[in-house]
Structure formats: structure tokens, C-alpha cells
Design a protein around this motif. Structure first.
Motif, PDB file in Angstrom:
ATOM      1  N   ILE A   1      -1.198  -3.815   9.568  1.00  0.00           N
ATOM      2  CA  ILE A   1      -2.062  -2.943   8.778  1.00  0.00           C
ATOM      3  C   ILE A   1      -3.510  -3.349   9.021  1.00  0.00           C
ATOM      4  O   ILE A   1      -3.892  -4.493   8.770  1.00  0.00           O
ATOM      5  CB  ILE A   1      -1.728  -3.037   7.276  1.00  0.00           C
ATOM      6  CG1 ILE A   1      -0.285  -2.593   7.024  1.00  0.00           C
ATOM      7  CG2 ILE A   1      -2.693  -2.198   6.444  1.00  0.00           C
ATOM      8  CD1 ILE A   1       0.224  -2.871   5.640  1.00  0.00           C
ATOM      9  N   THR A   2      -4.304  -2.428   9.519  1.00  0.00           N
ATOM     10  CA  THR A   2      -5.721  -2.712   9.753  1.00  0.00           C
ATOM     11  C   THR A   2      -6.484  -2.630   8.441  1.00  0.00           C
ATOM     12  O   THR A   2      -6.025  -2.022   7.458  1.00  0.00           O
ATOM     13  CB  THR A   2      -6.333  -1.722  10.747  1.00  0.00           C
ATOM     14  OG1 THR A   2      -6.352  -0.409  10.150  1.00  0.00           O
ATOM     15  CG2 THR A   2      -5.529  -1.675  12.043  1.00  0.00           C
ATOM     16  N   TYR A   3      -7.684  -3.206   8.444  1.00  0.00           N
ATOM     17  CA  TYR A   3      -8.501  -3.149   7.229  1.00  0.00           C
ATOM     18  C   TYR A   3      -8.914  -1.714   6.926  1.00  0.00           C
ATOM     19  O   TYR A   3      -8.931  -1.300   5.761  1.00  0.00           O
ATOM     20  CB  TYR A   3      -9.739  -4.028   7.387  1.00  0.00           C
ATOM     21  CG  TYR A   3     -10.540  -4.130   6.103  1.00  0.00           C
ATOM     22  CD1 TYR A   3     -10.107  -4.913   5.049  1.00  0.00           C
ATOM     23  CD2 TYR A   3     -11.732  -3.414   5.949  1.00  0.00           C
ATOM     24  CE1 TYR A   3     -10.828  -4.995   3.864  1.00  0.00           C
ATOM     25  CE2 TYR A   3     -12.458  -3.490   4.768  1.00  0.00           C
ATOM     26  CZ  TYR A   3     -12.002  -4.286   3.734  1.00  0.00           C
ATOM     27  OH  TYR A   3     -12.709  -4.354   2.567  1.00  0.00           O
TER      28      TYR A   3
ATOM     29  N   HIS B   1     -14.629  -0.455  -2.636  1.00  0.00           N
ATOM     30  CA  HIS B   1     -13.567   0.528  -2.412  1.00  0.00           C
ATOM     31  C   HIS B   1     -12.660   0.551  -3.642  1.00  0.00           C
ATOM     32  O   HIS B   1     -12.270  -0.492  -4.157  1.00  0.00           O
ATOM     33  CB  HIS B   1     -12.757   0.172  -1.163  1.00  0.00           C
ATOM     34  CG  HIS B   1     -13.582   0.143   0.082  1.00  0.00           C
ATOM     35  ND1 HIS B   1     -13.978   1.278   0.746  1.00  0.00           N
ATOM     36  CD2 HIS B   1     -14.097  -0.911   0.757  1.00  0.00           C
ATOM     37  CE1 HIS B   1     -14.709   0.937   1.800  1.00  0.00           C
ATOM     38  NE2 HIS B   1     -14.800  -0.384   1.825  1.00  0.00           N
ATOM     39  N   HIS B   2     -12.308   1.767  -4.090  1.00  0.00           N
ATOM     40  CA  HIS B   2     -11.570   1.901  -5.350  1.00  0.00           C
ATOM     41  C   HIS B   2     -10.297   2.705  -5.136  1.00  0.00           C
ATOM     42  O   HIS B   2     -10.249   3.614  -4.295  1.00  0.00           O
ATOM     43  CB  HIS B   2     -12.450   2.599  -6.402  1.00  0.00           C
ATOM     44  CG  HIS B   2     -13.684   1.832  -6.744  1.00  0.00           C
ATOM     45  ND1 HIS B   2     -13.748   0.928  -7.781  1.00  0.00           N
ATOM     46  CD2 HIS B   2     -14.923   1.823  -6.169  1.00  0.00           C
ATOM     47  CE1 HIS B   2     -14.949   0.398  -7.839  1.00  0.00           C
ATOM     48  NE2 HIS B   2     -15.683   0.923  -6.868  1.00  0.00           N
TER      49      HIS B   2
ATOM     50  N   GLN C   1      -8.219   2.953   3.115  1.00  0.00           N
ATOM     51  CA  GLN C   1      -7.936   4.383   3.007  1.00  0.00           C
ATOM     52  C   GLN C   1      -6.615   4.681   2.304  1.00  0.00           C
ATOM     53  O   GLN C   1      -6.193   5.833   2.199  1.00  0.00           O
ATOM     54  CB  GLN C   1      -7.926   5.012   4.403  1.00  0.00           C
ATOM     55  CG  GLN C   1      -9.291   5.004   5.074  1.00  0.00           C
ATOM     56  CD  GLN C   1      -9.234   5.392   6.543  1.00  0.00           C
ATOM     57  OE1 GLN C   1      -8.229   5.914   7.020  1.00  0.00           O
ATOM     58  NE2 GLN C   1     -10.310   5.140   7.262  1.00  0.00           N
ATOM     59  N   ALA C   2      -5.967   3.647   1.783  1.00  0.00           N
ATOM     60  CA  ALA C   2      -4.676   3.828   1.112  1.00  0.00           C
ATOM     61  C   ALA C   2      -4.823   4.679  -0.142  1.00  0.00           C
ATOM     62  O   ALA C   2      -5.890   4.752  -0.753  1.00  0.00           O
ATOM     63  CB  ALA C   2      -4.082   2.469   0.751  1.00  0.00           C
TER      64      ALA C   2
ATOM     65  N   MET D   1       0.841  -1.186   0.000  1.00  0.00           N
ATOM     66  CA  MET D   1       0.000   0.000   0.000  1.00  0.00           C
ATOM     67  C   MET D   1       0.877   1.237   0.000  1.00  0.00           C
ATOM     68  O   MET D   1       2.042   1.169   0.408  1.00  0.00           O
ATOM     69  CB  MET D   1      -0.892   0.043   1.244  1.00  0.00           C
ATOM     70  CG  MET D   1      -2.076  -0.898   1.209  1.00  0.00           C
ATOM     71  SD  MET D   1      -2.321  -1.729   2.794  1.00  0.00           S
ATOM     72  CE  MET D   1      -1.201  -3.111   2.613  1.00  0.00           C
ATOM     73  N   VAL D   2       0.334   2.353  -0.443  1.00  0.00           N
ATOM     74  CA  VAL D   2       1.020   3.635  -0.371  1.00  0.00           C
ATOM     75  C   VAL D   2       0.136   4.597   0.411  1.00  0.00           C
ATOM     76  O   VAL D   2      -1.040   4.765   0.077  1.00  0.00           O
ATOM     77  CB  VAL D   2       1.303   4.212  -1.778  1.00  0.00           C
ATOM     78  CG1 VAL D   2       2.009   5.566  -1.665  1.00  0.00           C
ATOM     79  CG2 VAL D   2       2.145   3.232  -2.601  1.00  0.00           C
ATOM     80  N   HIS D   3       0.688   5.195   1.475  1.00  0.00           N
ATOM     81  CA  HIS D   3      -0.002   6.199   2.282  1.00  0.00           C
ATOM     82  C   HIS D   3       0.876   7.433   2.352  1.00  0.00           C
ATOM     83  O   HIS D   3       1.984   7.389   2.910  1.00  0.00           O
ATOM     84  CB  HIS D   3      -0.241   5.691   3.716  1.00  0.00           C
ATOM     85  CG  HIS D   3      -1.524   4.963   3.915  1.00  0.00           C
ATOM     86  ND1 HIS D   3      -2.744   5.603   4.051  1.00  0.00           N
ATOM     87  CD2 HIS D   3      -1.788   3.639   4.016  1.00  0.00           C
ATOM     88  CE1 HIS D   3      -3.694   4.699   4.237  1.00  0.00           C
ATOM     89  NE2 HIS D   3      -3.138   3.503   4.215  1.00  0.00           N
ATOM     90  N   ASP D   4       0.412   8.537   1.775  1.00  0.00           N
ATOM     91  CA  ASP D   4       1.159   9.799   1.842  1.00  0.00           C
ATOM     92  C   ASP D   4       2.618   9.618   1.423  1.00  0.00           C
ATOM     93  O   ASP D   4       3.542  10.140   2.059  1.00  0.00           O
ATOM     94  CB  ASP D   4       1.096  10.393   3.251  1.00  0.00           C
ATOM     95  CG  ASP D   4      -0.327  10.774   3.659  1.00  0.00           C
ATOM     96  OD1 ASP D   4      -1.098  11.183   2.768  1.00  0.00           O
ATOM     97  OD2 ASP D   4      -0.658  10.647   4.847  1.00  0.00           O
ATOM     98  N   GLY D   5       2.833   8.851   0.362  1.00  0.00           N
ATOM     99  CA  GLY D   5       4.173   8.654  -0.163  1.00  0.00           C
ATOM    100  C   GLY D   5       4.994   7.586   0.530  1.00  0.00           C
ATOM    101  O   GLY D   5       6.123   7.305   0.113  1.00  0.00           O
ATOM    102  N   VAL D   6       4.442   6.982   1.592  1.00  0.00           N
ATOM    103  CA  VAL D   6       5.147   5.931   2.335  1.00  0.00           C
ATOM    104  C   VAL D   6       4.700   4.570   1.808  1.00  0.00           C
ATOM    105  O   VAL D   6       3.497   4.310   1.682  1.00  0.00           O
ATOM    106  CB  VAL D   6       4.866   6.029   3.850  1.00  0.00           C
ATOM    107  CG1 VAL D   6       5.585   4.900   4.595  1.00  0.00           C
ATOM    108  CG2 VAL D   6       5.298   7.386   4.381  1.00  0.00           C
ATOM    109  N   LEU D   7       5.647   3.703   1.496  1.00  0.00           N
ATOM    110  CA  LEU D   7       5.359   2.350   1.019  1.00  0.00           C
ATOM    111  C   LEU D   7       5.188   1.429   2.218  1.00  0.00           C
ATOM    112  O   LEU D   7       6.079   1.314   3.062  1.00  0.00           O
ATOM    113  CB  LEU D   7       6.504   1.859   0.124  1.00  0.00           C
ATOM    114  CG  LEU D   7       6.321   0.519  -0.580  1.00  0.00           C
ATOM    115  CD1 LEU D   7       5.183   0.588  -1.588  1.00  0.00           C
ATOM    116  CD2 LEU D   7       7.620   0.094  -1.252  1.00  0.00           C
ATOM    117  N   LEU D   8       4.010   0.774   2.290  1.00  0.00           N
ATOM    118  CA  LEU D   8       3.685  -0.097   3.427  1.00  0.00           C
ATOM    119  C   LEU D   8       3.462  -1.522   2.966  1.00  0.00           C
ATOM    120  O   LEU D   8       2.892  -1.764   1.908  1.00  0.00           O
ATOM    121  CB  LEU D   8       2.394   0.375   4.117  1.00  0.00           C
ATOM    122  CG  LEU D   8       2.297   1.812   4.605  1.00  0.00           C
ATOM    123  CD1 LEU D   8       0.896   2.067   5.154  1.00  0.00           C
ATOM    124  CD2 LEU D   8       3.332   2.078   5.672  1.00  0.00           C
TER     125      LEU D   8
END
Length: 271
Positions: free
Chosen positions: A221-223, A250-251, A228-229, A181-188
Motif C-alpha cells: 500500500i503506497t502512501y 488528511h481526514h 485516498q482511502a 483501509m477501505v477502498h470502494d468497499g474492499v478491505l485492505l
């Protein structure tokens, strides 16, 4: 190309093999291109770790030599490498002196639709949950019944992969791939210390992302965090990277970091 058992062409196994009886062993699914396995070092490192953790005394240099020779003969396709503890008597107790068995099978590359990589895929929300077992977490061991049950949950062509969570509901992986996943530019990506398979493409992408100075986090990582990614994608050692476009309403868009890592994955696989 014929299959190999212990370095020789063969199409049969002993019925005493502990891999058959108990899933007592490990496997690697290896892309072969131009007669060579591009991610060889990652596959061998994972195999070495698995053998160490399971106490299987595999001759790793011999295994490498056989795999390289098998790949050269295959040319293009998929090599499945299986290592079992070898033959044993009835009962769970491993033999005092194990003679590991080395199995190599060949297959053609799976025919994945090009749109999976170009436009992204839809995930099926699997109800099958991954059990927590830290002693086996990360290993690609031969017992894959959780994945068999999960893959049986959908039969349509609409879903290319399934989403797997653990018994506590944390997001872990796909049925046959790892999840980023990507959140605010952070790779998770998920922490795999309780369950899940530590894929070789996952490892290679993490190394590449860190080498390029990207911010990377490996954690629970929660659902809710997952849906929200900003970007979501899957990876494995055969198809590289597939963007994820949706799951249960979710898209996500196909984002720039997904595309960047998709190019890196193609380079790693010599595609």
C-alpha cells in the motif's frame, strides 16, 4: 498477581538469558477477561510459527497449560508472555541444546480514552522507518527498538498512535497496532512479508471478514493510496478497533465497515 518464570512465581531472571542479551525470543500481549484469554488460539498459532522460524524448541502444550492457569488467576487484565531461547554463553551462536525460558507477567488493562473508539484517533507520522528483514517479518520478536524509537517521537496527548512506513515508504502499520483501509468497499491491509508484526486481531478480523463474504486484499500500500482511502482504522488485541480520523491534514470519516468490524472485534474480545 505474581509473575511466573517457567511455571513458578518469580521476579528475577538469569543474567545469561539470551532474551536479555540479544532479544532472542518472542512475546505475546494477551487480553484476559473472565479468567480466560479470548484470542488464545490465535496467540498460540503465532507463537508456534515464531518458535518454528527461530528454532526455539518450546513445549507448546506446556506453555498453553501455564497460560490458561495464569489467566484464571489473573481474572481481568493483561498477560504478557515471553519466550526466550534460555541461557547461553557470550557470543551470538545459539547453544547446541536450548532450554527455552517461559515468562508470564500481569498488568491492568491500559486506560485508553473512550473517544478513541467512538470518534477516532489522530496518527503521528513517524520518521522512524521499518527495516526489511523477511526472515523476521511478521514475528513479534523481543527486539522492538524500531517501535521504541518511533514511540519516542511524540509526547502529546493529541496523537493516540503513530503511522509506520518501511524504508521504501510503503504504509505498514501503527507503532503498536495493525492498520486497515477501505477502498470502494474492499478491505485492505499491508503485506507483512518484508517487515511488520502480524497481529492476532489482524488475523482474526481477516478471518471474520472473509467468512462474511467481504472482499479482502493483503498487498503493498503506497502512501498516496493510503491518504485516498474511504475509511482507515487500527486494531490490536487489547483495544479492538479504533477508527482513524486524520494524519497530517488528511481526514477520514468513521465509515460503516469500520463500525461493523469494531463490533466484531468487541465480540472476539468479550468486551
Amino acid at each position: 498477581m505474581p509473575n511466573w518464570v517457567d511455571g513458578h512465581p518469580a521476579d528475577s531472571l538469569s543474567i545469561k538469558d539470551r532474551g536479555l542479551a540479544y532479544g532472542d525470543g518472542l512475546f505475546e500481549t494477551i487480553a484476559v477477561r473472565g479468567g480466560r484469554p479470548p484470542l488464545l488460539e490465535y496467540h498460540m498459532a503465532r507463537l508456534a510459527d515464531g518458535c518454528r522460524r527461530l528454532g526455539i524448541p518450546l513445549d507448546l502444550q506446556l506453555m498453553r497449560t501455564e497460560l490458561v492457569a495464569f489467566s484464571a488467576g489473573l481474572g481481568e487484565g493483561v498477560a504478557k508472555l515471553m519466550v526466550t531461547r534460555g541461557d547461553g554463553l557470550r557470543g551470538y551462536a545459539p547453544p547446541p541444546v536450548a532450554l527455552p525460558r517461559r515468562i508470564l507477567q500481569s498488568a491492568a488493562f491500559p486506560l485508553y480514552p473512550e473517544n478513541n473508539a467512538q470518534q477516532g484517533v489522530q496518527l503521528f507520522p513517524c520518521s522512524t522507518r521499518l527495516a526489511e528483514q523477511p526472515m523476521l517479518a511478521g514475528l513479534k520478536h523481543l527486539n522492538r527498538l524500531e517501535q521504541v524509537l518511533a514511540r519516542a517521537e511524540w509526547q502529546d496527548g493529541e496523537h493516540a498512535e503513530g503511522l509506520m512506513r518501511d524504508v521504501s515508504g510503503r504504509v505498514i502499520e501503527g507503532v503498536f497496532s495493525n492498520l486497515f483501509m477501505v477502498h470502494d468497499g474492499v478491505l485492505l491491509t499491508a503485506d507483512l512479508s518484508r517487515c511488520g508484526v502480524a497481529g492476532v486481531m489482524r488475523a482474526a478480523l481477516l478471518d471474520s471478514a472473509k467468512a462474511q463474504g467481504l472482499q479482502v486484499e493483503v498487498r503493498d500500500i503506497t502512501y498516496d493510496e493510503f491518504i485516498q482511502a474511504d475509511e482507515v482504522f487500527l486494531c490490536n488485541s487489547l483495544f479492538g478497533v479504533w477508527p482513524v480520523r486524520s494524519v497530517t491534514g488528511h481526514h477520514w470519516p468513521v465509515g460503516p465497515l469500520t463500525r461493523k468490524l469494531q463490533v466484531i472485534a468487541r465480540d472476539l474480545l468479550d468486551i
